[in-house]
Motif scaffolding. Sequence first.
Motif, PDB file in Angstrom:
ATOM      1  N   LEU A  22      36.676  97.055  35.025  1.00 53.28           N
ATOM      2  CA  LEU A  22      35.354  97.005  34.338  1.00 53.28           C
ATOM      3  C   LEU A  22      35.382  97.455  32.740  1.00 53.28           C
ATOM      4  O   LEU A  22      35.194  97.056  32.157  1.00 53.28           O
ATOM      5  CB  LEU A  22      34.153  97.510  34.942  1.00 53.28           C
ATOM      6  N   ILE A  23      36.282  99.151  33.213  1.00 50.74           N
ATOM      7  CA  ILE A  23      36.265  99.148  31.660  1.00 50.74           C
ATOM      8  C   ILE A  23      37.064  98.625  30.887  1.00 50.74           C
ATOM      9  O   ILE A  23      37.121  99.090  29.419  1.00 50.74           O
ATOM     10  CB  ILE A  23      36.395 101.063  32.294  1.00 50.74           C
ATOM     11  N   ILE A  24      38.266  98.765  31.487  1.00 49.90           N
ATOM     12  CA  ILE A  24      38.958  97.543  30.524  1.00 49.90           C
ATOM     13  C   ILE A  24      39.209  96.690  30.427  1.00 49.90           C
ATOM     14  O   ILE A  24      38.862  96.370  28.800  1.00 49.90           O
ATOM     15  CB  ILE A  24      40.761  97.173  31.919  1.00 49.90           C
ATOM     16  N   SER A  25      38.258  96.196  30.920  1.00 54.56           N
ATOM     17  CA  SER A  25      37.659  94.825  30.400  1.00 54.56           C
ATOM     18  C   SER A  25      36.300  94.620  29.568  1.00 54.56           C
ATOM     19  O   SER A  25      36.501  94.724  28.065  1.00 54.56           O
ATOM     20  CB  SER A  25      36.334  94.094  31.235  1.00 54.56           C
ATOM     21  N   SER A  26      35.513  95.874  29.462  1.00 56.80           N
ATOM     22  CA  SER A  26      35.141  96.075  28.689  1.00 56.80           C
ATOM     23  C   SER A  26      35.436  97.145  27.759  1.00 56.80           C
ATOM     24  O   SER A  26      35.104  96.400  25.872  1.00 56.80           O
ATOM     25  CB  SER A  26      33.990  97.777  28.536  1.00 56.80           C
ATOM     26  N   VAL A  27      36.841  97.872  26.937  1.00 51.01           N
ATOM     27  CA  VAL A  27      37.658  98.020  26.047  1.00 51.01           C
ATOM     28  C   VAL A  27      37.962  97.346  25.628  1.00 51.01           C
ATOM     29  O   VAL A  27      38.039  97.138  24.231  1.00 51.01           O
ATOM     30  CB  VAL A  27      38.498  98.595  26.456  1.00 51.01           C
ATOM     31  N   VAL A  28      38.857  96.005  25.763  1.00 54.02           N
ATOM     32  CA  VAL A  28      39.537  95.015  25.463  1.00 54.02           C
ATOM     33  C   VAL A  28      38.120  93.788  25.015  1.00 54.02           C
ATOM     34  O   VAL A  28      38.476  93.748  23.173  1.00 54.02           O
ATOM     35  CB  VAL A  28      39.541  94.256  25.949  1.00 54.02           C
ATOM     36  N   THR A  29      37.035  93.721  25.223  1.00 49.18           N
ATOM     37  CA  THR A  29      36.001  93.025  24.730  1.00 49.18           C
ATOM     38  C   THR A  29      35.499  93.847  23.954  1.00 49.18           C
ATOM     39  O   THR A  29      34.347  93.242  22.402  1.00 49.18           O
ATOM     40  CB  THR A  29      35.270  92.854  25.588  1.00 49.18           C
ATOM     41  N   THR A  30      35.477  95.161  23.537  1.00 48.41           N
ATOM     42  CA  THR A  30      34.872  96.023  22.393  1.00 48.41           C
ATOM     43  C   THR A  30      35.341  95.727  21.048  1.00 48.41           C
ATOM     44  O   THR A  30      35.443  96.137  19.488  1.00 48.41           O
ATOM     45  CB  THR A  30      34.291  97.820  22.713  1.00 48.41           C
ATOM     46  N   ALA A  31      36.757  95.745  21.682  1.00 50.91           N
ATOM     47  CA  ALA A  31      38.898  95.715  20.658  1.00 50.91           C
ATOM     48  C   ALA A  31      37.573  94.319  20.010  1.00 50.91           C
ATOM     49  O   ALA A  31      37.936  94.312  18.921  1.00 50.91           O
ATOM     50  CB  ALA A  31      39.398  96.074  20.793  1.00 50.91           C
ATOM     51  N   TYR A  32      37.303  93.636  21.213  1.00 53.98           N
ATOM     52  CA  TYR A  32      37.277  92.276  19.262  1.00 53.98           C
ATOM     53  C   TYR A  32      36.889  92.313  19.228  1.00 53.98           C
ATOM     54  O   TYR A  32      36.555  91.325  18.269  1.00 53.98           O
ATOM     55  CB  TYR A  32      37.680  90.903  21.282  1.00 53.98           C
ATOM     56  N   LEU A  33      35.164  92.495  19.299  1.00 48.55           N
ATOM     57  CA  LEU A  33      34.187  92.242  18.929  1.00 48.55           C
ATOM     58  C   LEU A  33      34.077  93.631  17.199  1.00 48.55           C
ATOM     59  O   LEU A  33      33.970  92.993  16.563  1.00 48.55           O
ATOM     60  CB  LEU A  33      33.257  93.056  19.606  1.00 48.55           C
ATOM     61  N   VAL A  34      34.542  94.177  17.242  1.00 50.35           N
ATOM     62  CA  VAL A  34      35.562  95.682  16.499  1.00 50.35           C
ATOM     63  C   VAL A  34      35.859  94.623  15.166  1.00 50.35           C
ATOM     64  O   VAL A  34      35.783  94.616  14.194  1.00 50.35           O
ATOM     65  CB  VAL A  34      35.076  97.150  17.222  1.00 50.35           C
ATOM     66  N   LEU A 143      31.703  86.160  26.647  1.00 53.56           N
ATOM     67  CA  LEU A 143      30.950  85.280  27.386  1.00 53.56           C
ATOM     68  C   LEU A 143      29.466  86.260  26.126  1.00 53.56           C
ATOM     69  O   LEU A 143      29.081  85.869  25.124  1.00 53.56           O
ATOM     70  CB  LEU A 143      30.849  84.172  27.782  1.00 53.56           C
ATOM     71  N   LEU A 144      28.602  87.031  27.141  1.00 48.80           N
ATOM     72  CA  LEU A 144      27.836  87.899  27.105  1.00 48.80           C
ATOM     73  C   LEU A 144      27.997  88.231  25.119  1.00 48.80           C
ATOM     74  O   LEU A 144      26.879  88.528  24.916  1.00 48.80           O
ATOM     75  CB  LEU A 144      27.352  88.627  27.683  1.00 48.80           C
ATOM     76  N   ALA A 145      29.069  89.223  25.426  1.00 47.58           N
ATOM     77  CA  ALA A 145      29.334  90.145  24.660  1.00 47.58           C
ATOM     78  C   ALA A 145      28.849  89.269  23.247  1.00 47.58           C
ATOM     79  O   ALA A 145      28.732  89.860  22.128  1.00 47.58           O
ATOM     80  CB  ALA A 145      30.656  90.563  24.072  1.00 47.58           C
ATOM     81  N   THR A 146      29.534  87.866  22.792  1.00 49.78           N
ATOM     82  CA  THR A 146      29.995  87.474  20.974  1.00 49.78           C
ATOM     83  C   THR A 146      28.255  87.466  21.184  1.00 49.78           C
ATOM     84  O   THR A 146      28.633  87.032  20.205  1.00 49.78           O
ATOM     85  CB  THR A 146      30.475  86.032  22.051  1.00 49.78           C
ATOM     86  N   PHE A 147      27.463  86.623  21.896  1.00 48.06           N
ATOM     87  CA  PHE A 147      25.862  86.069  21.759  1.00 48.06           C
ATOM     88  C   PHE A 147      25.166  87.738  21.177  1.00 48.06           C
ATOM     89  O   PHE A 147      24.311  87.241  20.649  1.00 48.06           O
ATOM     90  CB  PHE A 147      25.730  85.392  22.883  1.00 48.06           C
ATOM     91  N   ALA A 148      25.787  88.473  22.138  1.00 43.88           N
ATOM     92  CA  ALA A 148      24.638  90.427  22.024  1.00 43.88           C
ATOM     93  C   ALA A 148      25.272  89.960  20.410  1.00 43.88           C
ATOM     94  O   ALA A 148      24.728  91.168  20.018  1.00 43.88           O
ATOM     95  CB  ALA A 148      25.013  90.900  22.755  1.00 43.88           C
ATOM     96  N   VAL A 149      26.794  89.968  19.976  1.00 43.53           N
ATOM     97  CA  VAL A 149      27.329  90.718  18.477  1.00 43.53           C
ATOM     98  C   VAL A 149      26.547  89.341  17.566  1.00 43.53           C
ATOM     99  O   VAL A 149      27.970  89.549  17.109  1.00 43.53           O
ATOM    100  CB  VAL A 149      27.829  91.935  18.913  1.00 43.53           C
TER     101      VAL A 149
END
Length: 480
Positions: A22-34, A143-149
């Motif tokens: 899950l940490i890997i997934s969070s890092v990847v998703t956060t990098a995409y958002l930023v 998906l959640l992160a895209t709509f959250a940010v």
Amino acid sequence: MRIRWKTFTSTPWLWAMAVAILIISSVVTTAYLVALLRDRPVLDGEGEILTEASRLRMRLPLYTDPLVGAFDQGPYPTRAYVLYPPLWSWVLSWLPAKEAPLLGRVVSGLMWLGTLMFVLRTAARRERRGVAIAALYLMGSHLLATFAVCARPDTAAVCLAALALLLAVRRAHAGALCGALFALAGWLKPNVLGLGAGVAVALLLERPFSVAALVRRIWPPLSGVLAVSVPVACILYTSSDGTFLDHLRLSVGQELRLDLWWDQVSRRLLFLGPFALVLVMGWRGRSDPRVRIAFFAVAVNLAWMLFCFAKVGAASNYWMEPALGAVILVAHAPWPAWSARTAQALGALAIAHAIWLTYVSAEGVLEAFEKLPARTQLVQRARATCRTQPSDVILSNGAGIEYMANDRVLAPFFQTYALISAGRLPASTWVADIERPEAKCVLAEGPLPSIPAAPAVHETLTRKFVFEAEAGDLRLYRAR
């Protein structure tokens, strides 16, 4: 040190591996958002809100009649119903026009992250590990992160509802402030009602069942709801000349379809796994009044979300509210005393689910890095080559793309399609707009749009515009 297989497959090791994934997934998703915070195309729903904010910023009337059209931004009319009660649009109107999309996303992202951190910080020490895992799950979902940010009102509404639930849970009852926060969340985004409804159900089922006791439990939150809703409704009624409910109904009150419901739910069934585990935890700990309130909030919200998936226009943002509610339930429900075999099975399922989530999110992130910047560049190219005069416009069947191309949404395709199909808007009106000389190009998500109830729309588009370029599924057509 040598690790034996029996030790490696013990419950703590299994959950540790799930957390690492899950940490890997969070890092990847956060990098995409930023990395794509500015280059990510404006979403549908985001474009309409930013258009409303722009009109408020320019002191233009917000509630106009799409049948007549608003010609106050040039000779090409704006035909749109106000998407939601414009509270969030009013907030965004205070941001600088050019930076409103970026700053709106930043504010929403900080609210989402801040709410998760606040729930973690206020959780009992023994429950923080579970809250951290749940927060990582939410942060690692592409998906959640895209709509959250994004600059839509979803995040603000969901975070207010989550804070209201947290307040009710920590006090083991709902007060006026709790009701006020739930009401404000609903006015920001009208479908964010599930957590508040769940708290109401918990209060109604609480003993004793006498009328006096029921009034004592219900009146404080109800007074908060009224304290917010009455003035907001009065302001909206006055500023819209009594039309704000019509705008809300015609902009988002789309039909319910069983085939659409199954398509939406079947593609997201695996997301229900963590909810099932959380609800089992809540049910087992329901003797605690705080856990009982959180349990009913999540259960009712989940049922409301599943029902709403039958509506045309439903999307993954509907998961945001029950997801935050589930984090709050995890923060207060004790971890059940599972048998060793059950605990190992849950640990193995947690690893499998974490791997699936990481794979899906990584796939979405890679696709975003591959396609989204090219889409943004194509929109910028269209702005430079198609809008040679200030009055020129670019049409699109994506409201977000239309906003990026024109700094306003001209006629949201989602709304216009429904209005023409229902016979509320003459197809000839839209055909006449397409034929206006100011319409220089079309940025279509896929082929040129068509409406079964109005074939003249597609005929006019194909007659006037010719294909020029594409970026993924976004295609640029120029007037012949």
